[in-house]
Enzyme design. Structure first.
Site, PDB file in Angstrom:
ATOM      1  N   ARG A 193       0.838  -1.195   0.000  1.00 24.21           N
ATOM      2  CA  ARG A 193       0.000   0.000   0.000  1.00 24.21           C
ATOM      3  C   ARG A 193       0.879   1.253   0.000  1.00 24.21           C
ATOM      4  O   ARG A 193       1.509   1.580   0.997  1.00 24.21           O
ATOM      5  CB  ARG A 193      -0.898   0.016   1.231  1.00 24.21           C
ATOM      6  CG  ARG A 193      -1.727   1.290   1.404  1.00 24.21           C
ATOM      7  CD  ARG A 193      -2.886   1.357   0.447  1.00 24.21           C
ATOM      8  NE  ARG A 193      -3.873   0.315   0.751  1.00 24.21           N
ATOM      9  CZ  ARG A 193      -4.940   0.058  -0.015  1.00 24.21           C
ATOM     10  NH1 ARG A 193      -5.149   0.782  -1.113  1.00 24.21           N
ATOM     11  NH2 ARG A 193      -5.784  -0.913   0.316  1.00 24.21           N
ATOM     12  N   GLN A 199      -7.272  -7.945  -7.637  1.00 24.00           N
ATOM     13  CA  GLN A 199      -7.536  -6.539  -7.922  1.00 24.00           C
ATOM     14  C   GLN A 199      -6.309  -5.892  -8.554  1.00 24.00           C
ATOM     15  O   GLN A 199      -5.189  -6.042  -8.070  1.00 24.00           O
ATOM     16  CB  GLN A 199      -7.899  -5.817  -6.612  1.00 24.00           C
ATOM     17  CG  GLN A 199      -8.098  -4.316  -6.719  1.00 24.00           C
ATOM     18  CD  GLN A 199      -9.466  -3.917  -7.240  1.00 24.00           C
ATOM     19  OE1 GLN A 199     -10.227  -4.761  -7.686  1.00 24.00           O
ATOM     20  NE2 GLN A 199      -9.778  -2.636  -7.162  1.00 24.00           N
ATOM     21  N   ARG A 222       1.757  -6.086  -9.531  1.00 27.58           N
ATOM     22  CA  ARG A 222       2.115  -5.531  -8.230  1.00 27.58           C
ATOM     23  C   ARG A 222       2.290  -6.612  -7.168  1.00 27.58           C
ATOM     24  O   ARG A 222       2.636  -6.292  -6.023  1.00 27.58           O
ATOM     25  CB  ARG A 222       1.058  -4.515  -7.790  1.00 27.58           C
ATOM     26  CG  ARG A 222      -0.318  -5.096  -7.536  1.00 27.58           C
ATOM     27  CD  ARG A 222      -1.358  -4.018  -7.319  1.00 27.58           C
ATOM     28  NE  ARG A 222      -2.612  -4.576  -6.831  1.00 27.58           N
ATOM     29  CZ  ARG A 222      -3.280  -4.124  -5.789  1.00 27.58           C
ATOM     30  NH1 ARG A 222      -2.829  -3.089  -5.095  1.00 27.58           N
ATOM     31  NH2 ARG A 222      -4.407  -4.685  -5.415  1.00 27.58           N
ATOM     32  N   HIS A 236      -0.317   3.896 -10.167  1.00 21.10           N
ATOM     33  CA  HIS A 236      -1.257   4.238  -9.087  1.00 21.10           C
ATOM     34  C   HIS A 236      -0.526   5.065  -8.010  1.00 21.10           C
ATOM     35  O   HIS A 236      -0.406   4.653  -6.858  1.00 21.10           O
ATOM     36  CB  HIS A 236      -1.792   2.935  -8.503  1.00 21.10           C
ATOM     37  CG  HIS A 236      -2.992   3.051  -7.616  1.00 21.10           C
ATOM     38  ND1 HIS A 236      -3.133   4.013  -6.641  1.00 21.10           N
ATOM     39  CD2 HIS A 236      -4.108   2.296  -7.553  1.00 21.10           C
ATOM     40  CE1 HIS A 236      -4.272   3.835  -6.017  1.00 21.10           C
ATOM     41  NE2 HIS A 236      -4.897   2.789  -6.559  1.00 21.10           N
ATOM     42  N   ASP A 287     -13.228   8.964  -5.794  1.00 19.00           N
ATOM     43  CA  ASP A 287     -12.809   7.838  -6.626  1.00 19.00           C
ATOM     44  C   ASP A 287     -13.345   8.109  -8.021  1.00 19.00           C
ATOM     45  O   ASP A 287     -14.453   7.702  -8.362  1.00 19.00           O
ATOM     46  CB  ASP A 287     -13.322   6.516  -6.067  1.00 19.00           C
ATOM     47  CG  ASP A 287     -12.667   5.305  -6.753  1.00 19.00           C
ATOM     48  OD1 ASP A 287     -11.866   5.521  -7.681  1.00 19.00           O
ATOM     49  OD2 ASP A 287     -12.966   4.164  -6.351  1.00 19.00           O
ATOM     50  N   GLU A 293      -3.438   9.188 -10.748  1.00 17.75           N
ATOM     51  CA  GLU A 293      -2.980   7.982 -11.423  1.00 17.75           C
ATOM     52  C   GLU A 293      -3.017   8.124 -12.938  1.00 17.75           C
ATOM     53  O   GLU A 293      -4.096   8.261 -13.528  1.00 17.75           O
ATOM     54  CB  GLU A 293      -3.849   6.799 -10.999  1.00 17.75           C
ATOM     55  CG  GLU A 293      -3.986   6.657  -9.484  1.00 17.75           C
ATOM     56  CD  GLU A 293      -5.043   5.648  -9.096  1.00 17.75           C
ATOM     57  OE1 GLU A 293      -5.196   4.638  -9.826  1.00 17.75           O
ATOM     58  OE2 GLU A 293      -5.727   5.863  -8.075  1.00 17.75           O
TER      59      GLU A 293
END
Length: 286
Positions: free
Chosen positions: A60, A81, A86, A150, A198, A257
């Protein structure tokens, strides 16, 4: 050589600590993820959660690489996700310095049974940050992908930040499911959905400035290879449902992003390549 790479830790995560006369940085090979970037004479550009876990989980913070899909767009509901890039260990190539003292780092993602596409990342670390993802299609059929850098940008207080470069753009609000139009600068106090964000902005121009009055600086963010940009902060209530974001830390970052997402899908013909890139500069407050 004017640079050094040493094994170290950041919040307990194993990283390569990078030092040059122009900057310091920290890179996790798990996820191929830049976790820290500090230009000489400036403060930290990226935020990483002090509760972040490492392999096999995604980290994170920093700049996670979402690939070969963003979220779970056009994918089955049981896939990871934001893809597997990643959560995979990348291979680091030998670094090199250019004539201006910038350090160039290449990273490659191993092949994966989930896609024939191949991915390589370039980081250029100097007074600013340059980052590029190049996807190549070695197969004999046209393939599609969505993706993102991101970036978690460190801010003094997300409630006081505003972002230029989004006025007039249509965006998908992932909370409400509506498509709306941005009026003025982005800020968390937008009365239509205050305290969280978002949003996937469409037909974005690739030039954004994050104004941070608390840290008394601006981050100039320039993106290429995309027509979308995502702006995300979970807000207080959203952060309470995230085990790796301390309750008091949600105002410490804003994600801007560089993305190919939603309407902005990349379709690669056989043998073709595509590059998604961003450049980040730290500037004094206007």
């Amino acid at each position: 050589m004017a640079h050094t790479l040493t094994e170290s830790t950041l919040h307990g995560l194993p990283v390569l600590r990078i030092e040059t006369p122009l900057c310091t940085a920290a890179l996790s090979l798990h996820g191929g993820q830049l976790l820290s970037f500090v230009p000489a004479g400036a403060g930290e550009v990226l935020w990483v959660s002090p509760l972040a876990t490492g392999a096999p989980a995604a980290i994170r913070g920093g700049v996670p690489v979402c690939w070969p899909y963003f979220g779970r767009e056009n994918q089955p509901s049981n896939v990871p996700q934001h893809g597997f890039a990643r959560n995979t260990r990348w291979t680091l190539e030998a670094p090199r310095e250019d004539a201006d003292g910038n350090l160039h780092l290449g990273l490659s993602l191993p092949g994966h049974p989930g896609t024939p596409l191949r991915l390589r990342q370039i980081l250029i670390l100097g007074t600013g940050l340059q980052q590029a993802l190049t996807t190549h299609n070695p197969s004999e059929r046209t393939l599609s992908l969505t993706q993102a850098l991101h970036s978690y940008f460190a801010v003094g207080d997300a409630r006081q930040v505003h972002i230029e470069g989004l006025d007039g753009l249509d965006y998908d609000d992932k909370y409400s499911g509506q498509t709306l139009t941005q009026r003025g600068h982005w800020h968390l106090s937008d009365p239509r959905d205050p305290g969280r964000s978002d949003r996937i902005y469409h037909a974005a121009g690739g030039h954004y400035v994050l104004h941070d009055p608390v840290l008394d600086r601006r981050l100039r963010i320039t993106t290429t290879g995309s027509h979308a940009v995502v702006v995300w902060n979970p807000g207080q209530a959203g952060a309470q449902g995230m085990a790796d974001v301390p309750d008091a830390h949600w105002p410490a970052f804003v994600c801007v992003e560089a993305a190919n997402a939603a309407r902005d899908v990349v379709r690669l013909a056989p043998g073709a390549s595509h590059t998604l890139a961003q450049a980040v500069e730290v500037l004094p407050a206007a």
